[in-house]
Design a protein around this motif. Structure first.
Motif, PDB file in Angstrom:
ATOM      1  N   ASN A 167       0.824  -1.215   0.000  1.00 29.11           N
ATOM      2  CA  ASN A 167       0.000   0.000   0.000  1.00 29.11           C
ATOM      3  C   ASN A 167       0.853   1.258   0.000  1.00 29.11           C
ATOM      4  OD1 ASN A 167      -2.553  -1.207  -0.103  1.00 29.11           O
ATOM      5  ND2 ASN A 167      -2.520  -1.628   2.093  1.00 29.11           N
ATOM      6  N   LYS A 168       2.038   1.184   0.611  1.00 38.22           N
ATOM      7  CA  LYS A 168       2.953   2.320   0.576  1.00 38.22           C
ATOM      8  C   LYS A 168       3.641   2.409  -0.785  1.00 38.22           C
ATOM      9  CE  LYS A 168       3.991   2.188   5.547  1.00 38.22           C
ATOM     10  NZ  LYS A 168       5.038   1.894   6.571  1.00 38.22           N
ATOM     11  N   ALA A 169       4.044   1.249  -1.284  1.00 45.35           N
ATOM     12  CA  ALA A 169       4.808   1.213  -2.543  1.00 45.35           C
ATOM     13  C   ALA A 169       3.980   1.649  -3.744  1.00 45.35           C
ATOM     14  CB  ALA A 169       5.358  -0.183  -2.772  1.00 45.35           C
ATOM     15  N   LYS A 170       2.687   1.350  -3.741  1.00 45.16           N
ATOM     16  CA  LYS A 170       1.880   1.684  -4.927  1.00 45.16           C
ATOM     17  C   LYS A 170       1.718   3.186  -5.111  1.00 45.16           C
ATOM     18  CE  LYS A 170      -2.771   1.365  -2.888  1.00 45.16           C
ATOM     19  NZ  LYS A 170      -4.050   0.614  -2.930  1.00 45.16           N
ATOM     20  N   GLY A 171       2.027   3.956  -4.062  1.00 48.81           N
ATOM     21  CA  GLY A 171       1.994   5.407  -4.179  1.00 48.81           C
ATOM     22  C   GLY A 171       3.326   5.990  -4.610  1.00 48.81           C
ATOM     23  N   LYS A 213       3.859   4.220 -10.012  1.00 48.68           N
ATOM     24  CA  LYS A 213       2.770   4.885 -10.743  1.00 48.68           C
ATOM     25  C   LYS A 213       3.173   5.154 -12.192  1.00 48.68           C
ATOM     26  CE  LYS A 213       2.058   8.290  -7.776  1.00 48.68           C
ATOM     27  NZ  LYS A 213       1.402   9.475  -7.127  1.00 48.68           N
ATOM     28  N   LYS A 214       4.423   5.539 -12.396  1.00 48.19           N
ATOM     29  CA  LYS A 214       4.904   5.818 -13.755  1.00 48.19           C
ATOM     30  C   LYS A 214       4.878   4.563 -14.612  1.00 48.19           C
ATOM     31  CE  LYS A 214       8.880   7.802 -16.232  1.00 48.19           C
ATOM     32  NZ  LYS A 214       9.204   6.652 -17.085  1.00 48.19           N
ATOM     33  N   LEU A 215       5.324   3.431 -14.049  1.00 47.29           N
ATOM     34  CA  LEU A 215       5.334   2.188 -14.818  1.00 47.29           C
ATOM     35  C   LEU A 215       3.914   1.740 -15.138  1.00 47.29           C
ATOM     36  CD1 LEU A 215       6.973  -0.032 -16.096  1.00 47.29           C
ATOM     37  CD2 LEU A 215       7.102  -1.192 -13.885  1.00 47.29           C
TER      38      LEU A 215
END
Length: 216
Positions: A156-160, A165-167
């Motif tokens: 949940n932290k990493a997806k922000g 997000k760019k990938l």
């Protein structure tokens, strides 16, 4: 002797011509190239797609090593978030895994890669066990976290993260490719989409990719 030489040359040229890929039958040139596919063999796939799973198990392991060795193309799997109930979260998780693997210097094709562990786990659950995660997204996410050892909080932290997000945003462009003939969709150098219905065996696919990789 001269006549025999000409005949042999003619047969060679005939064979070469017969093997040549035909646009519209064996491949199509994308009107809008995939901007992130130069130097790569891009595969657009979804965890929800049975044909993607079949190619992942029966085709990719046999052709990718040869393609990479003989063409220098880098394999570039791209998850299609518009297919499957949990397509978006699958893309986010797989993108995170891919970036973690890259940072660790681990090939995404390695059995030890987070990307492969996550992909294989969700494929197996969906296509072999008939899992549909009716309990919701948390249940879907648990399949991925159990396979990789990455906690839900970490995800949940990493997806922000901007890189994740760019990938994922880059992957969104694959929707236009998927509309042409469905998935899996293999694209050479971001320009040439292989018509999978025309593939004739593993050697045929390797040879087609080699030919398309040499085209401008």
């Amino acid at each position: 002797m001269f006549k025999k030489t000409l005949m042999a040359l003619g047969l060679t040229l005939f064979a070469a011509t017969a093997m040549a890929a035909t646009e519209g039958t064996d491949y199509v040139k994308l009107e809008k190239p995939y901007a992130y596919g130069e130097g790569k063999l891009t595969k657009v796939f979804s965890y929800d797609c049975p044909f993607c799973f079949k190619y992942d198990v029966g085709v990719d392991p046999k052709v990718l090593p040869r393609i990479e060795k003989e063409t220098g193309l880098v394999f570039n799997p791209v998850h299609l978030e518009t297919k499957g109930k949990y397509g978006r979260v699958a893309s986010e998780f797989l993108a995170m895994c891919m970036l973690k693997d890259k940072a660790a210097g681990v090939s995404i094709e390695s059995k030890d890669s987070l990307f492969k562990k996550a992909k294989d786990a969700v494929y197996k659950a969906y296509h072999k066990k008939g899992e549909r995660w009716t309990a919701g997204e948390a249940a879907f996410l648990k399949t991925l976290t159990d396979a990789t050892g990455i906690s839900a909080d970490e995800f949940n932290k990493a997806k922000g993260d901007e890189a994740v997000k760019k990938l994922c945003d880059e992957w969104k462009a694959s929707y236009d490719i998927a509309k042409i003939q469905g998935i899996p969709a293999y694209v050479v150098n971001g320009k040439y989409l292989i018509m999978t219905k025309s593939i004739r065996g593993l050697d045929g696919m390797v040879n087609l990719v080699k030919e398309l990789s040499a085209m401008k």
